[in-house]
Scaffold this motif. Structure first.
Motif, short mmCIF file in Angstrom:
data_model
loop_
_atom_site.label_atom_id
_atom_site.label_comp_id
_atom_site.label_asym_id
_atom_site.label_seq_id
_atom_site.Cartn_x
_atom_site.Cartn_y
_atom_site.Cartn_z
N ASP A 1 1.25 7.99 4.71
CA ASP A 1 1.19 8.70 5.99
C ASP A 1 -0.20 8.63 6.63
O ASP A 1 -0.48 9.32 7.61
N ASP A 2 -1.07 7.78 6.08
CA ASP A 2 -2.38 7.56 6.69
C ASP A 2 -2.22 6.46 7.74
O ASP A 2 -2.46 5.27 7.48
N VAL A 3 -1.80 6.87 8.92
CA VAL A 3 -1.46 5.89 9.96
C VAL A 3 -2.68 5.06 10.38
O VAL A 3 -2.59 3.82 10.43
N PRO A 4 -3.83 5.68 10.65
CA PRO A 4 -5.00 4.84 11.00
C PRO A 4 -5.39 3.90 9.87
O PRO A 4 -5.71 2.72 10.11
N GLY A 5 -5.35 4.39 8.62
CA GLY A 5 -5.74 3.56 7.48
C GLY A 5 -4.78 2.39 7.30
O GLY A 5 -5.20 1.26 7.01
N ALA B 1 0.84 -1.20 0.00
CA ALA B 1 0.00 0.00 0.00
C ALA B 1 0.88 1.25 0.00
O ALA B 1 1.76 1.34 0.83
N PRO B 2 0.69 2.21 -0.90
CA PRO B 2 -0.26 2.09 -2.00
C PRO B 2 0.28 1.29 -3.18
O PRO B 2 -0.48 1.00 -4.10
N GLY B 3 1.57 0.95 -3.19
CA GLY B 3 2.12 0.20 -4.30
C GLY B 3 2.23 1.02 -5.58
O GLY B 3 2.04 2.25 -5.55
N ASN B 4 2.58 0.36 -6.66
CA ASN B 4 2.63 1.02 -7.97
C ASN B 4 2.39 -0.07 -9.02
O ASN B 4 2.27 -1.26 -8.67
N THR C 1 -2.81 1.06 9.61
CA THR C 1 -2.93 0.14 10.74
C THR C 1 -4.17 -0.74 10.57
O THR C 1 -4.13 -1.95 10.83
N ALA C 2 -5.25 -0.12 10.09
CA ALA C 2 -6.48 -0.89 9.86
C ALA C 2 -6.25 -1.95 8.78
O ALA C 2 -6.73 -3.09 8.89
N LEU C 3 -5.49 -1.59 7.74
CA LEU C 3 -5.21 -2.57 6.68
C LEU C 3 -4.36 -3.72 7.23
O LEU C 3 -4.61 -4.89 6.91
N ALA C 4 -3.38 -3.38 8.06
CA ALA C 4 -2.54 -4.44 8.66
C ALA C 4 -3.41 -5.39 9.47
O ALA C 4 -3.23 -6.62 9.42
N ARG C 5 -4.36 -4.82 10.21
CA ARG C 5 -5.28 -5.66 11.00
C ARG C 5 -6.16 -6.51 10.09
O ARG C 5 -6.34 -7.70 10.31
N GLU C 6 -6.70 -5.87 9.06
CA GLU C 6 -7.64 -6.56 8.16
C GLU C 6 -7.00 -7.78 7.51
O GLU C 6 -7.63 -8.84 7.41
N ILE C 7 -5.75 -7.65 7.09
CA ILE C 7 -5.11 -8.80 6.41
C ILE C 7 -4.39 -9.70 7.41
O ILE C 7 -3.72 -10.65 7.02
N ALA C 8 -4.51 -9.39 8.70
CA ALA C 8 -3.82 -10.14 9.77
C ALA C 8 -2.33 -10.23 9.49
O ALA C 8 -1.73 -11.32 9.47
N ALA C 9 -1.74 -9.06 9.24
CA ALA C 9 -0.31 -9.02 8.90
C ALA C 9 0.53 -9.55 10.06
O ALA C 9 0.31 -9.17 11.21
N ASP C 10 1.48 -10.42 9.71
CA ASP C 10 2.46 -10.88 10.71
C ASP C 10 3.62 -9.89 10.79
O ASP C 10 4.39 -9.91 11.75
N LEU C 11 3.75 -9.07 9.75
CA LEU C 11 4.90 -8.16 9.68
C LEU C 11 4.54 -7.01 8.74
O LEU C 11 3.99 -7.24 7.66
N VAL C 12 4.86 -5.79 9.18
CA VAL C 12 4.72 -4.62 8.30
C VAL C 12 6.13 -4.12 8.00
O VAL C 12 6.95 -3.98 8.91
N VAL C 13 6.42 -3.90 6.72
CA VAL C 13 7.73 -3.42 6.30
C VAL C 13 7.54 -2.00 5.78
O VAL C 13 6.82 -1.77 4.81
N VAL C 14 8.16 -1.05 6.48
CA VAL C 14 7.97 0.36 6.15
C VAL C 14 9.06 0.81 5.20
O VAL C 14 10.25 0.75 5.54
#
Ligand code: GLY
Length: 426
Positions: A54-58, A36-39, A60-73
């Motif tokens: 920079d949409d931190v709530p959005g 997200a957002p990708g290209n 974080t919600a996406l990480a929750r929705e996909i049950a992310a085990d890891l977020v890479v910033v």
């Protein structure tokens, strides 16, 4: 390390993130990747979702929705917005530092004071927030003058001014609002003599590991002229990095930086990009960035033999001590940035690109940076730095030739690139 296949959310939309996505996609430890957002390039490798970095709530919600085990910033903007902090509060492991640790990039004045507090070698400096005191401060420096916007300016907030007049103009521009809030303060720095290089180091809050080196070309045009950019090309390895310089940089800059932020209550989980000048007195800090470089990451990913995913996961989970040092291919890698006409000041968007997605062969890749795809599949420029033609080879000459062979097969009249990437090392 015993890790089950992971669902990974990759944050960002540039060439750096396309290279990360490409490397992550090759891992046997990947279950699912969402970017997200990708290209359009990343979209050929995984699902992309339209959430701003920079949409931190959005995010974080996406990480929750996909049950992310890891977020890479990927980008610094997400670090500065506090994405890692929000993910920590949500209990989601994150490769990428907190906003507080991220001040090592988001404020150059913070970093200079941090170097003073923790004894990191760097150039003399002065921080000013008004034009009169900044102009007066120049008296304590000799040309060329280094004038930097304090905050995040996408690599464009640095001016190396040959004389007092140019330095004063840079001060007026920066404090006059050219970079918005990022230019509310300027840092005037001593010009360091030597050879510049970029070393990467990863940390899980405790354990520290070197993670590759590269050299970039910051000026827009051949012969190192024109405005500063986010980087027009890179190569790795960078010949400046002897084993001794790597050891000194880790010992004098990277390790004390990680220890310093931890001692101030902000353990660092992610990658630190140490830009240094190799001076006669040893490495001195030019600046820190709190993420992989773009386009440095592209050449690192081409050379990384080890699986990237265990390192990302281990940094996010305090488990780095369980991993061996990463293995790098004994090859050279090169990235040539193809930028839209007008970059860096006013890139022209919308021009049509043809031939960027053909098969370039085993050791060549064209990563997307600022592109967009029309509904009919047409690829267009949609940013400053648009494509990254990357290649590896047995030596730098071969890698350079392969990268330019890719460039020459792409039909894009709306863009430009440098023809001399890697010249210092050739
Ligand atoms: N290429 C320099 C940067 O990523 O900041």
């Amino acid at each position: 390390m015993d890790v089950s296949p992971l669902t990974i959310l990759l944050v960002g939309s540039g060439g750096r993130e396309h290279a990360l996505a490409w490397k992550i996609a090759s891992s046997p430890l990947l279950k699912r990747m969402v970017a997200a957002p990708g290209n359009p390039g990343i979209a050929t490798l995984c699902e992309v979702r339209d959430v701003k970095v920079d949409d931190v709530p959005g995010m974080t919600a996406l990480a929750r929705e996909i049950a992310a085990d890891l977020v890479v910033v990927g980008p610094e903007v997400a670090v500065a917005a506090g994405l890692a902090d929000a993910l920590e509060a949500a209990g989601i492991p994150c490769f990428g530092p907190s906003a507080a640790a991220g001040q090592l990039e988001s404020s150059k004045a913070f970093t200079k004071a941090f170097c003073d507090r923790h004894g990191l070698p760097t150039g003399r400096y002065q921080v000013c927030d008004d034009v009169a005191s900044a102009k007066a401060a120049l008296a304590a420096f000799t040309p060329p003058y280094v004038i930097k916007a304090d905050g995040l300016a996408a690599g464009k907030g640095v001016v190396i001014a040959e004389d007092r007049g140019a330095a004063e103009a840079a001060i007026e521009e920066t404090l006059g609002g050219r970079f918005g809030a990022a230019g509310a303060r300027v840092v005037i720095e001593e010009f360091l003599e030597g050879e510049i290089g970029s070393l990467f180091a990863i940390c899980d809050g405790h354990t520290v590991m070197a993670f590759g080196d590269a050299q970039d070309h910051k000026r827009a045009f051949d012969g190192e002229i024109g405005p500063n950019t986010g980087g027009m090309g890179t190569y790795s390895p960078a010949p400046v990095f002897t084993d001794e310089l790597i050891a000194q940089t880790m010992e004098r800059l990277a390790a004390p930086a990680f220890a310093g932020v931890a001692s101030e209550g902000h353990p660092y989980r992610g990658v630190l990009f140490v830009e240094l000048m190799a001076t006669r007195e040893g490495p001195k800090l030019v600046e820190f960035n709190v993420r992989f470089g773009d386009p440095e990451c592209q050449v690192l990913m081409l050379r990384l033999e080890s699986d990237l995913v265990p390192y990302l996961w281990a940094c996010a989970n305090g488990r780095l001590a369980e991993l061996p040092t990463p293995v790098w291919r004994d090859e050279a890698a090169v990235c040539v940035v193809m930028a839209a006409d007008g970059y860096p000041d006013s890139p022209l968007g919308g021009s049509i690109i043809r031939g960027a997605e053909q098969d370039f062969g085993e050791q060549a890749h064209v990563f997307h940076a600022g592109t967009k795809r029309d509904a009919d599949g047409t690829l267009r420029a949609a940013g400053g730095r648009v494509l990254n033609a990357c290649a590896s080879g047995a030596n730098l000459r071969q890698a350079v030739d392969r990268a330019y062979a890719c460039v020459d097969r792409i039909d894009w009249p709306g863009g430009f690139h440098r023809r001399d990437i890697g010249w210092r090392a050739l």
